[in-house]
Scaffold this motif. Structure first.
Motif, PDB file in Angstrom:
ATOM      1  N   MET A   1       0.871  -1.179   0.000  1.00  0.00           N
ATOM      2  CA  MET A   1       0.000   0.000   0.000  1.00  0.00           C
ATOM      3  C   MET A   1       0.908   1.230   0.000  1.00  0.00           C
ATOM      4  N   ILE A   2       0.548   2.215  -0.815  1.00  0.00           N
ATOM      5  CA  ILE A   2       1.372   3.418  -0.964  1.00  0.00           C
ATOM      6  C   ILE A   2       0.581   4.645  -0.528  1.00  0.00           C
ATOM      7  N   LEU A   3       1.172   5.444   0.336  1.00  0.00           N
ATOM      8  CA  LEU A   3       0.631   6.752   0.717  1.00  0.00           C
ATOM      9  C   LEU A   3       1.679   7.783   0.318  1.00  0.00           C
ATOM     10  N   GLY A   4       1.700   8.163  -0.941  1.00  0.00           N
ATOM     11  CA  GLY A   4       2.691   9.090  -1.448  1.00  0.00           C
ATOM     12  C   GLY A   4       2.230  10.525  -1.347  1.00  0.00           C
ATOM     13  N   GLU A   5       2.837  11.302  -0.442  1.00  0.00           N
ATOM     14  CA  GLU A   5       2.473  12.706  -0.231  1.00  0.00           C
ATOM     15  C   GLU A   5       0.970  12.845   0.040  1.00  0.00           C
ATOM     16  N   VAL A   6       0.485  12.070   0.982  1.00  0.00           N
ATOM     17  CA  VAL A   6      -0.947  12.026   1.281  1.00  0.00           C
ATOM     18  C   VAL A   6      -1.257  12.489   2.702  1.00  0.00           C
ATOM     19  N   ILE A   7      -0.505  11.992   3.680  1.00  0.00           N
ATOM     20  CA  ILE A   7      -0.920  12.206   5.070  1.00  0.00           C
ATOM     21  C   ILE A   7      -0.953  13.686   5.442  1.00  0.00           C
ATOM     22  N   GLU A   8      -0.093  14.513   4.806  1.00  0.00           N
ATOM     23  CA  GLU A   8      -0.059  15.936   5.143  1.00  0.00           C
ATOM     24  C   GLU A   8      -1.316  16.674   4.714  1.00  0.00           C
ATOM     25  N   HIS A   9      -2.166  16.031   3.921  1.00  0.00           N
ATOM     26  CA  HIS A   9      -3.429  16.625   3.501  1.00  0.00           C
ATOM     27  C   HIS A   9      -4.568  16.279   4.462  1.00  0.00           C
ATOM     28  N   ILE A  10      -4.251  15.560   5.526  1.00  0.00           N
ATOM     29  CA  ILE A  10      -5.249  15.145   6.517  1.00  0.00           C
ATOM     30  C   ILE A  10      -5.029  15.938   7.797  1.00  0.00           C
ATOM     31  N   ASP A  11      -6.101  16.401   8.424  1.00  0.00           N
ATOM     32  CA  ASP A  11      -5.955  17.080   9.707  1.00  0.00           C
ATOM     33  C   ASP A  11      -5.223  16.150  10.686  1.00  0.00           C
ATOM     34  N   GLU A  12      -4.250  16.701  11.367  1.00  0.00           N
ATOM     35  CA  GLU A  12      -3.380  15.873  12.209  1.00  0.00           C
ATOM     36  C   GLU A  12      -4.160  15.111  13.276  1.00  0.00           C
TER      37      GLU A  12
ATOM     38  N   HIS B   1       2.342  23.567   0.284  1.00  0.00           N
ATOM     39  CA  HIS B   1       1.129  23.632  -0.526  1.00  0.00           C
ATOM     40  C   HIS B   1      -0.007  24.117   0.360  1.00  0.00           C
ATOM     41  N   LYS B   2      -0.915  24.891  -0.233  1.00  0.00           N
ATOM     42  CA  LYS B   2      -1.977  25.501   0.548  1.00  0.00           C
ATOM     43  C   LYS B   2      -2.903  24.477   1.203  1.00  0.00           C
ATOM     44  N   ASP B   3      -2.948  23.240   0.655  1.00  0.00           N
ATOM     45  CA  ASP B   3      -3.843  22.228   1.215  1.00  0.00           C
ATOM     46  C   ASP B   3      -3.159  21.368   2.278  1.00  0.00           C
ATOM     47  N   HIS B   4      -1.894  21.602   2.555  1.00  0.00           N
ATOM     48  CA  HIS B   4      -1.218  20.829   3.589  1.00  0.00           C
ATOM     49  C   HIS B   4      -1.704  21.270   4.968  1.00  0.00           C
ATOM     50  N   ARG B   5      -2.194  20.313   5.744  1.00  0.00           N
ATOM     51  CA  ARG B   5      -2.651  20.623   7.110  1.00  0.00           C
ATOM     52  C   ARG B   5      -1.477  20.731   8.066  1.00  0.00           C
ATOM     53  N   PHE B   6      -0.376  20.077   7.757  1.00  0.00           N
ATOM     54  CA  PHE B   6       0.808  20.122   8.602  1.00  0.00           C
ATOM     55  C   PHE B   6       1.988  19.626   7.770  1.00  0.00           C
ATOM     56  N   GLU B   7       3.183  19.868   8.245  1.00  0.00           N
ATOM     57  CA  GLU B   7       4.390  19.251   7.716  1.00  0.00           C
ATOM     58  C   GLU B   7       5.302  18.981   8.904  1.00  0.00           C
ATOM     59  N   TRP B   8       5.910  17.794   8.935  1.00  0.00           N
ATOM     60  CA  TRP B   8       6.671  17.356  10.094  1.00  0.00           C
ATOM     61  C   TRP B   8       8.167  17.528   9.930  1.00  0.00           C
ATOM     62  N   THR B   9       8.825  17.729  11.059  1.00  0.00           N
ATOM     63  CA  THR B   9      10.280  17.636  11.096  1.00  0.00           C
ATOM     64  C   THR B   9      10.665  16.163  11.015  1.00  0.00           C
ATOM     65  N   ARG B  10      11.955  15.905  10.856  1.00  0.00           N
ATOM     66  CA  ARG B  10      12.409  14.508  10.817  1.00  0.00           C
ATOM     67  C   ARG B  10      12.126  13.799  12.144  1.00  0.00           C
TER      68      ARG B  10
END
Length: 500
Positions: free
Chosen positions: A393-404, A444-453
């Protein structure tokens, strides 16, 4: 949706004659499920204000609509913001003034410049405030942009693109309405109807005398017409007279993303590689053998696709694959060439993107031995038995579009219910954004969050431990010391016999 027009100074009352609307009467019409009202809030000798107010009927919005069963239909804002929809009501209610038609005795007022204040909104646009100003200021308007006040507690509202525009200038009423009729759809970049050469006729009619001289002429035309076959038919009198009309989308895309660069400097960069899917990630030159002293430029999107394909090629089990959030199918279509793959499910909630993916799959399926992906309309929020127990299963650049705060429930579905043997997940590394010299918090404007490493590793290890998976974390793209890679990737492997 609303538009307020205020005229100040001597002769302000002439506004009512140009609009052909009696200040003693309320204009109240119903058009295609929308209630359109026009009323005068101020009517004095030296000041007149008229407000056009449009409200949709929520029941009519979904009744007999082809989008009624679309997963994302309930979050569509097009019917509630100023757009091409609104302009159709401006034309019906204010058509007399827009076309400069009035009784003969009032014709001199058609060409009379009023001190006007135009306020309209809410407007949802992908253009930054600086670009919005650059659309109106060359037309001699002072521009003030206001954002609505909300009581929401979550961070997403801080990044809302919805705003109200206030324009002040000395201009004729007809020209002001022409400016709005052309620029509002360009701001919104949305058309609610079939487009043909009549769109060019509209630009000719309402852009006459100002559009060809506008510094952002190319941007306005491209966003108004959208399709290359229409853009190529634009007559010379509509094109910019100050610069050569270009064929690439460099200026259009860059300004739409809010760049402050000048049109001239952008024109010089037209031969530079284009960003894929309006993603502000930089294209990097990979360390590969040179051909004729020129290194091929590979976008970060392309590097992600290549990395995921190589990972899958090395897996012992890869007969069945699910590409969640497949979009236009750019990754899914590559998976059909991997040996041993027998089934690919390309899952996407957006109908428009899924239709593009279907077209791409149909073209690729002409190859001998190719395994064509199966397009599926679906979402994380709707359980689908067909996704259970797949090899990959692939989640490629997907999770950041979901509310944390929703991620735990989503991961329960992925790890606990679907239980893929291998899960491949990629997401942006927020630490890398400073390498791009970005002013925005996210890419991207639709990103709900972006994480550090560290955050990505913490979440990944938590999910792996909770659902009996092993996880390997790595990066994709050019690594910078102290910052890492632009893209983070986690490869989860299910521990057979230990899972729930």
């Amino acid at each position: 949706m609303q538009l307020a027009i205020k005229a100040s100074g001597e002769g302000a009352k002439a506004l009512s004659f140009l609009l052909a609307k009696n200040p003693q009467n309320l204009y109240d019409r119903t058009e295609k499920g929308y209630r359109v009202r026009l009323t005068y809030t101020v009517f004095a000798a030296t000041e007149v204000e008229v407000v056009l107010f449009v409200t949709p009927d929520p029941v009519e919005l979904v009744k007999n609509s082809p989008d009624a069963f679309k997963i994302t239909q309930y979050i569509n804002d097009r019917e509630f913001v100023v757009s091409s929809l609104f302009c159709s009501y401006v034309r019906s209610a204010l058509g007399t003034a827009l076309n400069g038609r009035t009784l003969e005795e009032y014709l001199p007022w058609v060409n009379h410049p009023f001190k006007l204040n135009l306020c309209f909104g809410p407007l949802a646009s992908d253009m930054s405030d600086s670009v919005v100003r650059r659309l109106f200021e060359p037309l001699a308007y002072d521009v003030n942009i206001e954002y609505g006040q909300t009581g929401y507690q979550f961070k997403l509202k801080d990044k809302s693109s919805a705003r109200f525009l206030n324009l002040q200038g000395e201009v004729t009423l007809q020209n002001a309405l022409k400016h709005l009729y052309v620029l509002i759809p360009a701001l919104d970049n949305y058309k609610h109807y079939f487009m043909d050469e009549r769109e060019i006729e509209k630009l000719q009619r309402y852009g006459e005398g100002w559009l060809a001289e506008h510094p952002l002429n190319e941007v306005i035309i491209k966003r108004s017409l959208r399709f290359r076959e229409l853009i190529d038919k634009v007559p010379p009198e509509l094109k910019s007279k100050t610069s050569e009309y270009f064929n690439s989308d460099t200026i259009y895309e860059t300004l739409a993303q809010g760049s402050n660069e000048s049109v001239e400097s952008l024109q010089e960069q037209e031969q530079e590689p284009q960003r894929e899917e309006q993603n502000p990630e930089i294209s990097w030159k990979p360390e590969e053998p040179q051909i004729n002293d020129a290194k091929p430029v590979v976008t970060l999107n392309e590097q992600r696709y290549q990395a995921i394909v190589k990972i899958i090629e090395r897996l012992p089990s890869k007969e069945t694959i699910v590409d969640f959030g497949a979009g236009e199918g750019k990754l899914s279509v590559r998976l059909g060439n991997i040996p041993q793959v027998q089934e690919i499910l390309a899952v996407e909630p957006t109908e428009k993107l899924l239709l593009r993916a279907i077209k791409r799959f149909a073209q690729a399926s002409l190859q001998d031995g190719y395994v064509s992906p199966i397009p599926l309309w679906g979402s994380f929020y709707y359980y689908d038995e067909r996704m259970r127990n797949k090899d990959v299963m692939i989640l490629g650049e997907v999770i950041e579009h979901i509310d944390e705060y929703r991620l735990p429930r989503v991961m329960e579905t992925i790890f606990g219910s679907y239980q893929p043997k291998t899960l491949i997940m990629t997401t942006p590394n927020v630490e890398y954004n400073r390498i791009y010299e970005m002013q925005e918090e996210v890419r991207h404007k639709d990103h709900r969050f972006e994480w550090t490493r560290a955050e990505f590793a913490q979440w990944s290890n938590k999910w792996a431990s909770q659902y009996y998976y092993m996880v390997d974390i790595d990066g994709i793209g050019l690594e910078v010391e102290g910052v890492g890679h632009p893209t983070q990737i986690a490869i989860f492997t299910r521990q057979v016999g230990l899972e729930k």
